[in-house]
Design an enzyme around this catalytic site. Structure first.
Site, mmCIF file in Angstrom:
data_model
loop_
_atom_site.group_PDB
_atom_site.id
_atom_site.type_symbol
_atom_site.label_atom_id
_atom_site.label_comp_id
_atom_site.label_asym_id
_atom_site.label_seq_id
_atom_site.Cartn_x
_atom_site.Cartn_y
_atom_site.Cartn_z
ATOM 1 N N HIS A 172 10.247 -0.677 3.959
ATOM 2 C CA HIS A 172 9.324 -0.221 5.011
ATOM 3 C C HIS A 172 10.090 0.405 6.177
ATOM 4 O O HIS A 172 9.635 1.388 6.771
ATOM 5 C CB HIS A 172 8.509 -1.399 5.559
ATOM 6 C CG HIS A 172 7.256 -1.707 4.794
ATOM 7 N ND1 HIS A 172 6.246 -0.794 4.626
ATOM 8 C CD2 HIS A 172 6.830 -2.839 4.178
ATOM 9 C CE1 HIS A 172 5.257 -1.356 3.923
ATOM 10 N NE2 HIS A 172 5.583 -2.597 3.636
ATOM 11 N N GLN A 229 4.460 -1.694 10.273
ATOM 12 C CA GLN A 229 3.103 -1.974 9.788
ATOM 13 C C GLN A 229 2.140 -2.356 10.918
ATOM 14 O O GLN A 229 0.928 -2.346 10.723
ATOM 15 C CB GLN A 229 3.123 -3.089 8.738
ATOM 16 C CG GLN A 229 3.783 -2.653 7.437
ATOM 17 C CD GLN A 229 3.773 -3.773 6.427
ATOM 18 O OE1 GLN A 229 4.657 -4.612 6.430
ATOM 19 N NE2 GLN A 229 2.748 -3.819 5.590
ATOM 20 N N CYS A 275 0.930 -5.363 -0.750
ATOM 21 C CA CYS A 275 1.420 -5.056 0.597
ATOM 22 C C CYS A 275 0.231 -5.120 1.557
ATOM 23 O O CYS A 275 -0.851 -4.650 1.216
ATOM 24 C CB CYS A 275 2.025 -3.650 0.587
ATOM 25 S SG CYS A 275 2.578 -3.078 2.192
ATOM 26 N N LEU A 276 0.441 -5.685 2.737
ATOM 27 C CA LEU A 276 -0.661 -5.801 3.702
ATOM 28 C C LEU A 276 -1.212 -4.426 4.105
ATOM 29 O O LEU A 276 -2.362 -4.333 4.521
ATOM 30 C CB LEU A 276 -0.203 -6.565 4.945
ATOM 31 C CG LEU A 276 0.115 -8.059 4.731
ATOM 32 C CD1 LEU A 276 0.662 -8.670 6.012
ATOM 33 C CD2 LEU A 276 -1.097 -8.827 4.242
ATOM 34 N N GLY A 295 5.399 -11.136 3.928
ATOM 35 C CA GLY A 295 6.291 -10.469 4.870
ATOM 36 C C GLY A 295 5.579 -9.329 5.556
ATOM 37 O O GLY A 295 4.522 -8.875 5.098
ATOM 38 N N HIS A 337 11.389 -5.244 -0.330
ATOM 39 C CA HIS A 337 10.117 -4.596 0.031
ATOM 40 C C HIS A 337 10.059 -4.301 1.533
ATOM 41 O O HIS A 337 9.705 -3.197 1.950
ATOM 42 C CB HIS A 337 8.959 -5.510 -0.393
ATOM 43 C CG HIS A 337 7.589 -5.027 -0.017
ATOM 44 N ND1 HIS A 337 6.637 -4.672 -0.942
ATOM 45 C CD2 HIS A 337 6.993 -4.853 1.195
ATOM 46 C CE1 HIS A 337 5.526 -4.278 -0.310
ATOM 47 N NE2 HIS A 337 5.716 -4.391 0.987
ATOM 48 N N GLU A 338 10.405 -5.299 2.348
ATOM 49 C CA GLU A 338 10.280 -5.120 3.803
ATOM 50 C C GLU A 338 11.337 -4.151 4.341
ATOM 51 O O GLU A 338 11.048 -3.360 5.247
ATOM 52 C CB GLU A 338 10.359 -6.466 4.532
ATOM 53 C CG GLU A 338 9.280 -7.485 4.152
ATOM 54 C CD GLU A 338 7.857 -6.946 4.196
ATOM 55 O OE1 GLU A 338 7.583 -6.015 4.976
ATOM 56 O OE2 GLU A 338 7.015 -7.439 3.415
HETATM 57 NI NI NI Z 1 4.542 -4.045 2.603
#
Ligand code: NI
Length: 159
Positions: A137, A51, A91-92, A46, A133-134
């Site tokens: 953000h 991000q 996480c990216l 995701g 998680h998303e």
């Molecule tokens: Ni993340």
């Protein structure tokens, strides 16, 4: 379409609160396509718009590349959550870092799709984890601030 630059740990934008999308115009549609392309390029589960440096409440999730289509959620809101799961997470924006966190076992989210249509989705397991998680953000929250003590691992990717 384009792969966008991912904002990483230490970038203050990751702590900022994203603003609701008021109109799904061409810019937003291009952003969503780019988010999908960026997520797929980096094999992510995701990604949130913040991000890639855009403070809009948009997330995309793809938990199973082979069997499922990606899910696009605009202005997502958690309306119900149940249970708990302790899961390994990354996480990216935190490349090579992984740790255990506690996430709800089941999450129901209300959102708009890319056509502005309201829908509800209930996710369990990995999908519940990814939704939580998303959406974090979008509220300026990152997983590294909620990891279970002593569980942080650094994994060097194989070239
Ligand atoms: Ni993340």
């Amino acid at each position: 379409m384009a792969i966008r630059i991912i904002r990483e740990e230490g970038d203050d934008i990751l702590k900022k609160i994203s603003k609701p999308v008021e109109e799904i115009d061409d810019r937003i549609k291009v952003l969503i396509k780019d988010m999908l392309e960026t997520m797929h390029h980096y094999n992510g589960v995701g990604i949130a718009a913040v991000q890639v440096g855009i403070l809009k409440r948009i997330i995309v999730i793809h938990t199973d590349y082979e069997k499922e289509e990606p899910i696009i959620l605009i202005n997502p809101k958690i309306i119900e959550q149940k249970g708990e799961q302790t899961v390994e997470e990354g996480c990216l924006s935190f490349p090579n870092k992984f740790a255990k966190v506690i996430r709800p076992e089941e999450v129901t989210v209300e959102a708009l799709d890319e056509n502005g249509k309201k829908f509800k989705i209930t996710g369990k397991g990995l999908l519940a984890q990814a939704l939580a998680h998303e959406i974090d953000h979008l509220n300026g929250e990152v997983f590294i601030d909620k990891i279970l003590p002593g569980t942080l691992e650094y994994v060097t990717p194989e070239e």
